[in-house]
Design a protein around this motif. Structure first.
Motif, short mmCIF file in Angstrom:
data_model
loop_
_atom_site.label_atom_id
_atom_site.label_comp_id
_atom_site.label_asym_id
_atom_site.label_seq_id
_atom_site.Cartn_x
_atom_site.Cartn_y
_atom_site.Cartn_z
N ARG A 45 0.81 -1.21 0.00
CA ARG A 45 0.00 0.00 0.00
C ARG A 45 0.85 1.27 0.00
O ARG A 45 0.37 2.33 -0.39
CB ARG A 45 -0.89 0.02 1.25
N ILE A 46 2.09 1.16 0.44
CA ILE A 46 2.94 2.34 0.55
C ILE A 46 3.50 2.73 -0.81
O ILE A 46 4.19 1.94 -1.46
CB ILE A 46 4.09 2.09 1.54
N ILE A 47 3.22 3.95 -1.23
CA ILE A 47 3.68 4.43 -2.53
C ILE A 47 5.14 4.82 -2.48
O ILE A 47 5.92 4.51 -3.38
CB ILE A 47 2.81 5.61 -3.01
N ALA A 48 5.54 5.52 -1.41
CA ALA A 48 6.92 5.98 -1.27
C ALA A 48 7.38 5.76 0.16
O ALA A 48 6.62 5.99 1.11
CB ALA A 48 7.03 7.45 -1.64
N THR A 50 11.10 6.44 1.11
CA THR A 50 12.26 7.26 1.45
C THR A 50 11.84 8.71 1.68
O THR A 50 10.70 9.10 1.35
CB THR A 50 13.31 7.23 0.33
N TRP A 51 12.78 9.51 2.20
CA TRP A 51 12.44 10.91 2.47
C TRP A 51 12.03 11.64 1.20
O TRP A 51 11.02 12.36 1.18
CB TRP A 51 13.62 11.66 3.11
N TRP A 52 12.78 11.47 0.11
CA TRP A 52 12.48 12.20 -1.12
C TRP A 52 11.13 11.80 -1.69
O TRP A 52 10.35 12.65 -2.13
CB TRP A 52 13.59 11.97 -2.15
N GLY A 53 10.85 10.50 -1.72
CA GLY A 53 9.57 10.04 -2.26
C GLY A 53 8.39 10.51 -1.43
O GLY A 53 7.38 10.99 -1.95
N LYS A 54 8.52 10.39 -0.10
CA LYS A 54 7.44 10.81 0.78
C LYS A 54 7.26 12.33 0.74
O LYS A 54 6.12 12.82 0.77
CB LYS A 54 7.72 10.35 2.21
N ALA A 55 8.39 13.06 0.68
CA ALA A 55 8.30 14.52 0.63
C ALA A 55 7.58 14.97 -0.64
O ALA A 55 6.78 15.93 -0.63
CB ALA A 55 9.69 15.13 0.70
N LEU A 70 -6.90 13.11 -6.11
CA LEU A 70 -5.70 12.43 -5.64
C LEU A 70 -5.98 11.01 -5.17
O LEU A 70 -5.17 10.10 -5.38
CB LEU A 70 -5.06 13.25 -4.51
N GLY A 71 -7.13 10.80 -4.54
CA GLY A 71 -7.48 9.46 -4.07
C GLY A 71 -7.57 8.46 -5.22
O GLY A 71 -7.07 7.34 -5.13
N ARG A 72 -8.17 8.88 -6.33
CA ARG A 72 -8.28 8.00 -7.50
C ARG A 72 -6.90 7.78 -8.13
O ARG A 72 -6.59 6.70 -8.63
CB ARG A 72 -9.22 8.62 -8.54
N GLY A 73 -6.07 8.82 -8.09
CA GLY A 73 -4.72 8.68 -8.62
C GLY A 73 -3.93 7.64 -7.84
O GLY A 73 -3.19 6.84 -8.43
N LYS A 74 -4.08 7.63 -6.52
CA LYS A 74 -3.41 6.62 -5.68
C LYS A 74 -3.86 5.22 -6.09
O LYS A 74 -3.05 4.30 -6.19
CB LYS A 74 -3.74 6.86 -4.21
N ARG A 75 -5.15 5.08 -6.28
CA ARG A 75 -5.70 3.76 -6.64
C ARG A 75 -5.11 3.28 -7.96
O ARG A 75 -4.73 2.11 -8.09
CB ARG A 75 -7.22 3.87 -6.74
#
Length: 242
Positions: A45-48, A50-55, A70-75
């Protein structure tokens, strides 16, 4: 009796299984034509992580105007619908699988940094940046992290991003664009230097100039006597030496 609203077909979101099947078919067709794809693969479920990805993802989620998409984009990105993502200087090119057989083409452009803004950031972080390894690992002080993510930092603001998608969605940001933007966060997990490529910054020169500024600041203070330096007479009194 006929009703007005019944004349319009109802649109339903494709389920995860359908998206995955269509994505796999599109990849096979592209490979058969000799096209080189760079798909975004999300594990779990985790998209990113590392610090750079999460930031990058956190910065994206501050865009209140795009919250509904954004919710649909995550899906979509989690389902493997971003079958191709390429990060270049000032732009992101992607192919995102949707309801139709042919993936949608997404192009996202990031406005270039002004020389004044980049120089200002260099001067502000010069005293805190040690090396390239610290930069790419996100291992630097919290106040420096805010320097990148805060106002007038290196991370783009909404007005600096423009995008286009070949889908018929009328929204300012469609789910395919949102999926591509989240895909960038996942890609930065693999290679943080792509962030500097996207912003048009030569990371090697960025480090060199930052360190040069640091040395210059140190040399400018070399002739100034520190209040922490003790005179010989003070040392004698401290240690009882005559």
């Amino acid at each position: 009796m006929s009703r007005y609203w019944s004349e319009f077909p109802r649109y339903e979101q494709p389920d995860a299984g359908e998206l995955k099947r269509k994505s796999a078919d599109s990849k096979k067709k592209a490979q058969a034509k000799g096209k080189v794809l760079e798909p975004v693969t999300i594990k779990g479920r985790i998209i990113a992580a590392t610090w750079w990805g999460k930031a990058w993802c956190d910065n994206l989620e501050q865009y209140a105007d795009y919250e509904s998409r954004l919710g649909r984009g995550k899906r979509y990105v989690r389902n493997g619908s971003v079958i191709d993502l390429k990060i270049q200087k000032g732009k992101i090119l992607a192919r995102v699988q949707g309801t139709r057989k042919t993936p949608y083409k997404v192009e996202i452009r990031i406005s270039p940094l002004s020389e004044e803004r980049c120089q200002d950031i260099l001067e502000r972080c010069g005293r805190k940046l040690e090396n390239l390894e610290a930069l790419t690992g996100g291992n630097f002080p919290d106040d420096m992290k805010e320097l990148f993510r805060g106002k007038d930092g290196l991370f783009p603001e909404p007005q600096e991003i423009s995008f286009n998608c070949s889908c018929p969605d009328w929204a300012l940001m469609c789910k395919h664009v949102a999926a591509a933007l989240y895909g960038v966060g996942a890609r930065l997990d693999e290679n943080p230097l792509l962030f500097f490529e996207l912003r048009g910054i030569d990371v090697g020169r960025f480090i060199d100039v930052a360190l040069e500024n640091r040395v210059e600041a140190m040399l400018s203070n070399a002739d100034k006597k520190s209040v922490r330096i003790m005179e010989n007479t003070d040392l004698g009194k401290l240690f009882g030496v005559l």
